[in-house]
Every structure is written in C-alpha cells, then in structure tokens.
Design a protein around this motif. Structure first.
Motif: not given
Length: 462
Positions: A5, A271, A275, A282, A287, A348, A353, A355-356, A360
């Motif tokens: 993160y 979202w 996640l 998380i 986030i 996570i 990861c 997908q994050l 973004c």
C-alpha cells in the motif's frame, strides 16, 4: 499495514509532485493576468470548501445509519431516496439556476446541505429520509450551479477561453483530490482520535459549507442563463430538450457523461467487496486516500494536456475511456487467471493487489475526466440553458444508480464490473463520434431555436 500500500501511494505521490512542482516547461505554462489569478483562486477556495463539506460526509453515511440500528435494506432505501431526489427535485431546483441566478443556486446548495447535515443528529427514519432528499437536491446543485456560474463569469469578465481549463484542472486537483484526502484524515481524527462520534464529520461539514457560503455572499456577483420573465419552468425544460435533440454534440456529451459517471458511482459500491471477497483485512481509509492520489495524478496530467492545442480534449478522451474500460475488466480476468483463495481473513491477496493497481488506473482516468468533461461542456452547451441541460444529463445517471443499488445483490460482482466496462467502451465509441463532428457548425443557434419553438407552440401565442 502491508508495504504494498505504501509503495503504490508513494509512487503516485512522487509522480504528482514532479508534475506539479518540477515537471512543467515554459511550453506547458500559460501566461495569464493578475485579475484572472485572483478570480481563479477565489473560485478554487469556494469549490474546495464545498467539496470538503461533501467529502467529510461520504465515509460515514452508511456507518452512521448502522449505528442507529438500521439494516441493509433500510439503508439501501435511504440511498435510493437520495439519488431519486437528485433526479426529480434536484433537476427542477438546479434548472431554476438559469433563470433565478447561479449565485443564488450556489447559496441554496449550502443551505440545503447544511440542513441535511443537521438531520443526521436524529435517529428517526423519517427525519433521516428528509435529510437524504435534501442531500439529493444539494448534489444536483453542486454538479451544475457552480460550474455554470464559473463559465458565465469567466467570459463576462473577458478572460481568454483557454484559461478556463486552468481553473477546471486546478479545482479538480485540489477539490477532488487533495481536499478529499485531508477530509478523510480529518473525519477519522474526529471520530476515532477525539471520539466525537459518527455525527461529528457532518457537523464539521456544515461549518465548512457555512464558511464557503459567506465567501460567496461577499465576493461573487450574480449571473444568469436566460432570465426572461415570460419563460416558465416547463418552457425552460422544453427548450433544453430541443437543444439536446437538435444538436448531436450536446446529445453525445450527455450520453458520454451518463455512461462514465454511472460506471464511476457503481465502482464506489463494488471496490470494497472486490478487494476483500473473503473478508480480508484491508485499510479502507488508506485505500480511499490512494484512490484520491490517483485522481490527483489524473487531473495534473489533464492540466498539461489541456495547456496544449494538441491533442484536443475530444481526441485524448477516447483513449481515457478505453483505458478505464480495460481497468475495470481486471476483476473478471483475475477470476479466471489467478487461483481463488478460500482462506477467510488475512491480508490482501495477489489478485487483490492486481485489482488495486487497476482501480488506481481507473481513478486516474476519473481525474482526467472531470476537467476534460467540464471543458467540453463549456464549448458545446449553450449558456442560456447551461444548468438545465447539465441537470438533464444527470437524469439517466440517477436512474441507473438507483437500479444498481436496488439490484446490487442480485448479480455476481464480475457481472457488475463487466457491465461497467462495456458502458465505458461504448463511451469511447461515442467520444470518437464527438471528435469527428466537434468542428461541425450548429444547424441553428440557440436564439433561432427558441423563436421557432415559440412560434410553433400555440400555448405561447398571443
């Protein structure tokens, strides 16, 4: 909290810092006047205070309702009431800005949203419902009245049209990025550190809105769309509908906006479960701050794009919509390509990861979208009915969000993301058409349409 993160957040923060502090050459800079800079800074200050009032509330609405003992079904009805109010009452109130004055509409936003914050002190369902209805009206005003006032005032003061993009991009960078991050941290400080309870962010929001209203009252002048005394609201709606139907560029712009914003609001609901499908632990607040940093990155990049004559907004937005469509396909792709984890809890996953990172990228596209769509609206929407047409654009958006909220548990999450991805791809196709006809002259100007429509309507005959 996992190192991943911090790496993602830090990398984007570094890029934003380079773009904002050291990444602009003389070719990227636009020479402006002192009068314009004062005007721009005043608007950005007001817009930031308005957005602070909005951002402070967002993370705590659902939580506050749950602490009052309401279940998922009751809370869902409250949210649907807010979007429904924005569609129905908000369209009417927002459209009045063209006739009654945009400054007055901005003040109405402040008062309405402050009253909505006050209702959060009551645990009674009916009062909370009234608060949601007021909040829906305020939302329509936030996304129409302020922009309409800015565009009209900008040209009334004789500023260069290219300078408008500077105000748009900086307002989004500060109001939708930096202020969102600070508001999230400040709300967390009030609730968790000071233990003031989940209603405290709403009280803070009301204070920021009151400060912003005082600045509007003391420093803004009034401007109008079409202040004609002979035009009632129904005639105003009809005129806006004629403008949309008779100008393909306006119709395309409305469809593009509805498709993108509908996908964006759906993403807000999706979202978290995407996640943490197995209740992974998380850091939601961090986030959210990461997403806002990505949005700041996008708006900073948009500022550089709009400072140049090439590529044009109509052209590069095609790429933005394709990228945003691809980014929301990742939850579907990871379902097939990455073996699912059945372990409950924990941190996570690898799939999360990936997908994050995609999310973004989507938020960066959101950051580019806002100032760019504002720029296109300033070019294509007639001044006389700007607020009315902009609120017309929000009608299909609010219908779509209400349907999604009502059926959010009826479809798998991959289906919902797939639907959003398709919508965004359709938006890219429509944007391609808009780019092709952007320089095409209007078949009729606004005045000619009004005169023709009045002559054809027997109700308006003398």
């Amino acid at each position: 909290m996992e190192l991943f993160y911090y790496v993602v957040f830090g990398a984007m923060a570094a890029v934003v810092a380079v773009l904002e502090l050291g990444g602009k050459t003389n070719k990227d800079r636009i020479t402006t006047s002192q009068a314009f800079n004062s005007f721009k800074n005043n608007y950005i200050l007001v817009y930031s205070l308005m957005m602070a009032g909005d951002w402070l509330q967002g993370p705590y609405v659902y939580y506050l309702y749950s602490t009052y003992g309401f279940g998922k079904g009751d809370i869902g009805q409250l949210f649907i009431a807010g979007f429904g109010s924005s569609m129905l009452f908000g369209t009417i109130v927002g459209s009045l800005a063209d006739k009654q004055g945009r400054k007055r509409a901005c003040i109405t936003y402040c008062i309405t949203y402050i009253l909505s914050c006050v209702t959060k002190h009551s645990p009674q369902y009916k009062i909370l419902m009234v608060g949601r209805i007021l909040g829906g009206i305020a939302t329509s005003l936030l996304f129409s009245a302020f922009e309409s006032w800015l565009v009209a005032e900008h040209f009334k003061r004789g500023f260069d049209s290219q300078w408008l993009s500077l105000t748009f991009s900086k307002a989004i960078f500060v109001g939708n990025g930096l202020v969102a991050i600070i508001a999230g941290l400040f709300g967390n400080f009030l609730v968790d550190s000071l233990n003031l309870g989940p209603v405290s962010p709403f009280d803070a929001a009301a204070c920021f809105l009151a400060i912003g209203m005082a600045i509007i009252l003391s420093s803004w002048s009034e401007n109008y769309g079409d202040p004609s005394e002979s035009k009632d609201l129904l005639t105003q709606f009809k005129g806006a509908a004629v403008a949309i139907a008779s100008d393909e560029k306006i119709a395309l712009l409305g469809a593009i906006q509805s498709l993108f914003e509908g996908s964006m609001y759906t993403f807000v609901f999706l979202w978290t479960p995407a996640l943490s499908p197995n209740d992974e632990d998380i850091p939601h607040g961090f986030i959210f701050a990461t997403f806002m940093m990505a949005s700041m990155l996008g708006s900073s990049f948009a500022a550089r794009l709009m400072a140049k004559n090439s590529p044009r907004v109509e052209s590069y937005m095609q790429i933005v919509f394709v990228v945003s469509s691809a980014s929301l396909l990742l939850p579907i792709l990871t379902t097939f390509l990455v073996p699912p984890s059945n372990v409950k809890g924990g941190g996570i996953t690898f799939s999360g990861c990936i997908q994050l990172l995609g999310f973004c990228a989507f938020e960066a596209c959101v950051g580019i979208f806002w100032p760019s769509i504002m720029k296109m609206r300033s070019q294509f929407i007639p001044e006389e009915a700007r607020s009315t047409i902009m609120n017309f654009f929000r009608i299909p958006l609010n219908i779509f969000v209400c349907i999604v909220l009502y059926n959010v548990n009826a479809f798998p999450i991959t289906v919902m993301f797939g639907m959003c991805s398709i919508f965004l791809f359709v938006a890219s196709i429509l944007q391609r058409r808009l780019a092709a006809i952007a320089d095409k002259p209007k078949t009729e100007d606004w005045t000619a349409m009004k005169e023709r429509d009045t002559e054809a309507d027997p109700l308006n005959a003398p």
